[in-house]
Write a protein that holds these residues in place. Structure first.
Motif: not given
Ligand code: FAD
Length: 516
Positions: A38, A42-45, A47-48, A90, A114
């Motif tokens: 990651y 990174c926003g998705h990281c 959030a994950f 990522y 997810r």
């Protein structure tokens, strides 16, 4: 260091990879390793990351067979590692088989789910893709057959063979097998509903369902509240004679033998004892606090808040409550910038002779007894004390939702002798105490954070084998607290949990045995 700036720490049960340790973790490991690549920006990281942390909690029992790791590719010195593994976006998840070579680039989980359940199933699929060598700690995952079972006890010296009957698409049998891999005296196998001879022999009509097979050839159905993974695992881990590997097998005589310098006090494990609460008070006020000759500034504030919640909410015997109230008013009236421990001690010992006020001397652990002198006792008393205080505040309609928890946080941060405990607890406080907006949520907050700690400590050397760390309350104490979601995942029924906690820790349920 760079590791600390990332999204994970070791207390998440996730190995933090860096340029320095990546080879030693991934190459030639006896366990398979799942790695999240990651970038911390990174926003998705971001959030994950809670999902990955929940996954780590969910499959922590699987560690010897498959472990989780993560690497922050945003850290400059890690770039080489991430580039070397061909990471372009990522988050990316890769699975490294056990005994991977230095040139392995892992198996990518393309388009991974997810959520925890989907990820867990992907991990099982990947585990099953092992050819030789199979990770040595990983039990067989393929379905068993009548032929294997017939000779099972000839080659396996366990007391139980748990058979999970299920459809071929179900993962429950494999999940439970992995949940039990760190336990001795039991083996778990899945049996497909198409294994007709066995299904007929045991009279199985429900899929999934779980049966226990014994060396003599007898079998019984495992009784659970709901036919689902967590309920099977809970029940199997707690069968008589089943113990965590590497732990001495608990011997009941251990408890009676007088090696804890005092005679064992028989007690009811589903009850709360006033003797533990008074012992925690004695130890905290007369022993732990005495390490601080002077209270001032933050420590004085922490002391005042602690004594204040005790005076308000400790559901004790009248003499004890009188003492706490007199110490509290003495402290609140104290206007100086400092209080010495000696002065506090005079108040605790009631040298001023307030009528009918006293705090008994010494400790008499009951529900918090351990099978060895170094197990349980004071920390168990601290948890119990604060659960009781949050419940008292709730039922006496205290005014400040966070009052008790803030006092506990201040106590733990400033005075609790176990410093790593204090650090972990303070992190949880910082992370989420602000979300506590009602007295009921305060009760639930402490319950769920305590379960986090239980999760982290399950199997640790500090665990008393007679009192294994479990997600609490277990179904036998509160079956309605447990449920399953549509997906089959375990869920807590928070309303039931709250009702249970309010009753379990209420002043009416406190037992007064063994008081002086
Ligand atoms: P405890 O966990 O002490 O629990 C006492 C009793 O409370 C149990 O017997 C059960 O009846 C009940 N209970 C259990 N779970 C819950 C729950 N979720 N909600 C309500 N009641 C429950 N030890 C470490 O090694 N590392 C740490 O980081 C650490 N952090 C700690 C932080 C705090 C604030 C405290 C008070 C203790 C900490 N400890 C830590 C000690 C550890 O949590 C246990 O207290 C200790 O190992 C004794 O365990 P026990 O079996 O007596 O059960």
């Amino acid at each position: 260091s760079s590791a600390e700036a990332g999204l994970y720490t070791a207390s998440d049960q996730i190995q933090v990879l860096t340029l320095e340790n990546v080879d030693s973790v991934l190459v030639n490991s006896t366990a398979a390793i799942v790695v999240e690549f990651y970038a911390s920006w990174c926003g998705h990281c971001i959030a994950f990351s809670p999902v990955y942390k929940s996954l780590a909690r969910d499959i922590k029992e699987w560690k010897p067979a498959v472990d989780l790791a993560a690497i922050d590719c945003a850290v400059e010195e890690n770039r080489k590692v991430c580039t070397g593994f061909g990471i372009r976006g990522y988050p990316t998840i890769k699975f490294f088989h056990a005994y991977s070579k230095g040139d392995s680039t892992g198996l990518a989980f393309g388009g991974f789910p997810r959520e925890v359940r989907g990820l867990r199933q992907r991990i099982i699929d990947a585990l099953e893709s092992h050819e030789d060598p199979w990770p040595p700690a990983c039990p067989p995952l393929e379905p068993t057959s009548q032929a294997e079972i017939d000779i099972f006890f000839e080659t396996n010296s366990v007391e139980y063979l748990a058979l999970i009957f299920e459809d071929s698409k179900s993962y429950i049998g494999r999940e439970v097998t992995l949940d039990l891999l760190q336990y001795d005296n039991i083996a778990v196998r899945r049996v497909l509903s198409t294994e007709e001879a066995l299904v007929a022999k045991l009279g199985v009509t429900e899929f999934p369902s779980c049966y226990l097979y014994y060396p003599g050839g007898n079998f019984t159905r495992l009784n659970v509240h709901i036919e689902a993974r967590t309920f099977y695992s809970y029940a199997l881990q707690r069968l008589h004679g089943v113990v965590r590997s590497g732990k001495p097998r608990p011997v009941t005589e251990d408890l009676q033998r007088n090696d804890t310098e005092e005679a064992w006090r028989p007690f009811n494990r589903s009850m709360v004892y006033m003797a533990d609460l008074e012992s925690a008070l004695h130890y905290s006020l007369r022993v732990e606090l005495s390490a601080h000759p002077v209270f001032k500034g933050e420590t004085l504030n922490a002391l005042k808040s602690y004594i204040s919640v005790l005076a308000k909410y400790f559901p004790g015997r009248p003499v004890v409550v009188n003492l706490l109230k007199s110490v509290d008013s003495w402290l609140q009236d104290h206007t100086g910038a400092e209080v010495s421990y000696a002065a506090l001690r005079e108040q605790l010992d009631n040298s001023g002779q307030v009528p009918d006020a006293a705090l008994p001397e010494g400790v008499r652990w009951v529900g918090c007894q351990g099978s060895k002198p170094y197990f349980r006792r004071y920390p168990c008393g601290v948890w119990t004390l604060f659960h009781v205080l949050t419940v008292q505040a709730q039922s006496s309609a205290g005014s400040e939702p966070q009052e008790v928890l803030q006092a506990m946080a201040g106590y733990v941060r400033n005075f609790f002798g176990c410093r790593p405990c204090a650090e972990h607890f303070s992190n949880m406080v910082q992370e989420s105490l602000a979300e506590v907006h009602s007295l009921s949520i305060a009760v639930l907050w402490l319950w769920s954070r305590h379960n986090r700690v239980n999760n982290r400590l399950a199997g640790a050397p500090s665990e008393d084998p007679h009192f294994p760390k479990i997600q609490w309350p277990p179904p036998e104490l509160c079956s309605g607290c447990h449920g399953v979601k549509k997906s089959g995942e375990h869920s807590w029924n928070q309303e039931q949990v709250l009702a249970f906690l309010l009753s379990h820790f209420s002043s009416d349920s406190l037992l007064t045995d063994y008081l002086e």
